[in-house]
Motif scaffolding. Structure first.
Motif, short mmCIF file in Angstrom:
data_model
loop_
_atom_site.label_atom_id
_atom_site.label_comp_id
_atom_site.label_asym_id
_atom_site.label_seq_id
_atom_site.Cartn_x
_atom_site.Cartn_y
_atom_site.Cartn_z
N PHE A 1 57.04 39.34 16.78
CA PHE A 1 56.98 39.03 18.21
C PHE A 1 56.61 40.29 19.00
N PRO A 2 55.46 40.88 18.72
CA PRO A 2 55.11 42.11 19.43
C PRO A 2 55.08 41.85 20.94
N GLY A 3 55.67 42.78 21.69
CA GLY A 3 55.66 42.65 23.15
C GLY A 3 56.87 41.90 23.68
N ALA A 4 57.61 41.21 22.80
CA ALA A 4 58.77 40.46 23.26
C ALA A 4 59.94 41.41 23.49
N VAL A 5 60.88 41.00 24.33
CA VAL A 5 62.04 41.84 24.66
C VAL A 5 63.31 41.06 24.33
N SER A 6 64.13 41.59 23.43
CA SER A 6 65.37 40.90 23.08
C SER A 6 66.39 41.06 24.20
N VAL A 7 67.41 40.24 24.19
CA VAL A 7 68.47 40.34 25.20
C VAL A 7 69.12 41.71 25.10
N LEU A 8 69.36 42.19 23.90
CA LEU A 8 69.96 43.52 23.72
C LEU A 8 69.08 44.61 24.32
N ALA A 9 67.80 44.57 24.05
CA ALA A 9 66.88 45.58 24.60
C ALA A 9 66.89 45.51 26.12
#
Ligand code: GLC
Length: 669
Positions: A483-491
């Motif tokens: 998932f390049p470019g995606a942002v996890s909740v933790l990040a």
């Protein structure tokens, strides 16, 4: 493919397609931007009647008739076959006149998961060019269908929007239209011209594995959203971002007994009209070019009429959908769905064609299907008139979509990866979809700069955050690198907690909670799709005991616990709620975890204008206080519930808890 409705012009006002479409006297003028409850079609006891969203264009129809008259039987039947890109080469389209290809969930060009937009486009051009080299009198461009159900979700790096259950919670019909437009642009950029979306199921039992694909349990909202999403997908004013839409699955898929996928819907005719048909009315009002038949059956027990499998029902696919609802596009079967019709196989089913299936989705055996169907016509099992009608509909869709003479790469965004992304829109959708279910003692919003302990299996899992239909069919067998470019909740939490400390521990057992100011637990479901998502009970702890274990490890240490719950449905979570001072339903938010931190943290006073500072989402399904749905099951949060920072009401008192159960009395066998 601007679908101008001659005599019913779409009024494009202030950049927003606020179409005014007089569909028929009984339905009255409808505004696609409206999310208010429209009166369901009346009378309640008979099938609604609609006029086609657009009048037939005489010149187009004449051109189609002339083409059909010049086609051989094999060329006609070839047009009625859709098959998977894994099993059909471009040369097969040339040789066998195939009308369409699809990529199923987790199927990519050349089998390459990391294929770029340019690589998708290259394959699409190859299919198009091959079709143009056939020996047919008229060269007919192919359709390529894909399950772009929350973004162009099979394509690596594409923005993933919240699944439909979250969009429903946002109650923002204009947002839905914009997402439809963004998805259309992304799909067209890869040379694909057909999205198998939106699902317009109106879910009655959330044990169904596809609950998250449904916008709402409110038929009026589903109707309004269907209309907006179809407009978004099909009506790009620039003509470069439009694709063919599909309202699916026709119909009653969300109302099967015990939520069994592909099961039997035993609703009354009145409920089939007032509940399960409303999404199709909305989609057809917007001019949806295709409808996908459903795997489920309908047994009208009240009337004593068993219509059987939708794929084999002429009463429903032809009499109700095409004649009464005036649908003049094409009906496509679902994945080998004809094989479930009694007496049929995946490669031979005259019953489905005679019932009204115009294009047959064949996962592998397209050659035997082609030969068997040609023979059926020669033997009289399928009338030529039915074949001609199906091919006429297919050509009508292709012409209305402007596919003739338009090579896939001849498009403004063709091959451009940036067209796959719209993070800002998706982040807005995440913010608007979140539902604040509990916020005792004003635990939220958080001040940044604090010492935050983050726990839970889903905090840094983009797969759990995105859910099913994400890179792969089930949304599993992926890593964050997919998932390049995606942002996890933790990040996102790390980024938002400026000047503070963030520690992550999946289990919460290897840390001292007292060393932190607040705990954030990111819990919920792991990805699934279709039948693999069917459950026998709504008890979350019965399926995921690890989440309760995490809360047991971090609760009761004098630090507030904020639980963020990622799921494709509401669930029985009273045990988790009791161990949380605050509880937010994230649904399946997709790639933009920043939308979650936007609401968790107090915004600086100089927040960007229009950046919503507060929750607005409300659940579109009843959230039960028991693990077994039933007509009289106790409801904890009724549909429409959602707290805000401005109006959050009294603290939620401790809830009665029942131990996890593995099955309910009526669970699907
Ligand atoms: C699946 C789904 C349908 C999807 C189709 C193609 O079985 O039921 O929603 O569009 O196959 O992937």
């Amino acid at each position: 493919m601007r679908l101008l409705h001659a005599g019913r012009s779409l009024i494009l006002a202030s950049g927003m397609a606020a179409g005014v479409l007089a569909v028929s006297a009984s339905a009255g003028a409808v505004d696609p931007a409206a999310d208010q409850a429209h009166p369901a079609q009346s009378p309640a006891v008979d099938w609604p009647v609609l006029k086609p969203a657009r009048p037939l264009d005489a010149a187009t129809e004449a051109r189609i008739a002339a083409m059909v008259a010049h086609m051989s039987l094999r060329q006609k039947v070839g047009q009625m076959i859709q098959t998977e890109i894994k099993v059909a080469t471009p040369d097969d389209l040339r040789t066998y006149y195939l009308g369409s290809i699809l990529n199923g969930g987790g199927s990519w060009p050349y089998g390459r998961r990391e294929a770029s937009a340019a690589e998708w486009l290259r394959l699409s051009d190859a299919y198009y060019d091959a079709a143009m080299q056939s020996d047919a009198p008229d060269k007919i461009p192919p359709l390529w269908g894909t399950d772009a159900v929350h973004g162009h979700n099979n394509v690596r790096g594409a923005t993933l929007y919240p699944h439909n259950i979250g969009l429903g919670a946002a109650h923002d019909v204009e947002l839905v239209r914009k997402i439809g437009a963004a998805v259309g642009k992304a799909v067209r950029a890869t040379g694909v011209n057909w999205a198998f979306a939106p699902t317009v199921a109106v879910v009655q039992d959330q044990r169904w594995g596809r609950t998250y694909e449904s916008f709402s349990s409110d038929p009026a909202q589903v109707r309004a959203y269907a209309r907006a999403y179809v407009f978004g997908l099909q009506d790009d004013p620039s003509g470069h971002g439009d694709v063919i839409a599909t309202v699916k699955h026709f119909f009653g898929d969300g109302g099967t007994d015990a939520g069994k996928n592909e099961g039997v819907n035993t609703a009354t005719k009145e409920d089939m009209i007032k509940i399960h048909e409303q999404g199709y009315i909305g989609g057809l009002e917007a001019g949806a070019l295709t409808v996908m038949a459903s795997f489920n059956s309908w047994n009208d027990k009240a009337e004593g009429v068993d219509y059987g499998k939708m794929h084999g029902s002429r009463d429903l696919l032809t009499d109700v959908l095409k004649t009464k609802l005036g649908f003049d596009g094409l009906v496509i079967s679902d994945w080998d769905g004809v094989g479930q019709v009694p007496g049929c196989s995946k490669t031979h089913c005259p019953q489905a064609v005679n019932a009204g299936i115009d294009m047959i989705m064949v996962s592998q055996g397209w050659k035997p299907m082609l030969e068997a169907t040609v023979k059926d016509v020669e033997d009289g099992a399928i009338p030529v008139s039915r074949i001609d009608d199906a091919v006429t509909r297919i050509l009508r869709v292709k012409m209305r979509a402007g596919l003739f003479g338009r090579r896939p790469s001849a498009s403004k965004y063709a091959g451009r990866d940036e067209a796959l992304r719209n993070s800002a829109l998706a982040r807005r959708a995440v913010r608007e979809s979140l539902v604040l279910l509990k916020n005792n003692d004003h635990t939220l919003p958080l001040k940044s700069g604090k010492r935050i302990l983050v726990v839970g299996k889903s905090a840094d899992s983009l797969a759990n955050q995105a859910g099913g239909w994400s890179v792969t069919w089930q949304g599993d067998q992926t890593t964050n690198a997919d998932f390049p470019g995606a942002v996890s909740v933790l990040a996102a939490i790390r980024k938002a907690n400026q000047g503070g400390l963030v520690r992550y521990s999946a289990t919460g057992e290897d840390v001292r909670v007292e060393d932190y100011d607040v705990v954030i637990a990111v819990l919920g479901e792991t990805p699934y799709a279709e039948t693999l998502g069917d459950i026998k009970t709504l008890s979350h702890t019965a399926r995921y005991p690890e989440d309760l274990s995490v809360l047991n490890a971090v609760a009761g240490h004098g630090r507030p616990v904020v639980t963020l719950f990622e799921s494709g449905r509401t669930a029985y979570v009273s045990d988790l709620l009791n161990r949380s001072e605050a509880f937010v339903a994230l649904w399946l938010p997709g790639s933009e975890g920043g939308g979650v931190s936007d609401l968790l943290f107090k915004r600086p006073a100089k927040a960007k204008p229009g950046h919503n500072l507060d929750f607005r989402g409300t659940t579109t399904f009843d959230w039960l206080a028991s693990a077994c749905p039933s007509k009289d099951a106790p409801v904890l949060f009724k549909a429409g519930y959602g707290l805000t920072y401005r109006h959050h009401g009294p603290n939620l008192a401790p809830l009665a808890e029942t131990p996890p159960i593995q099955s309910c009395p009526d669970a699907a066998k």
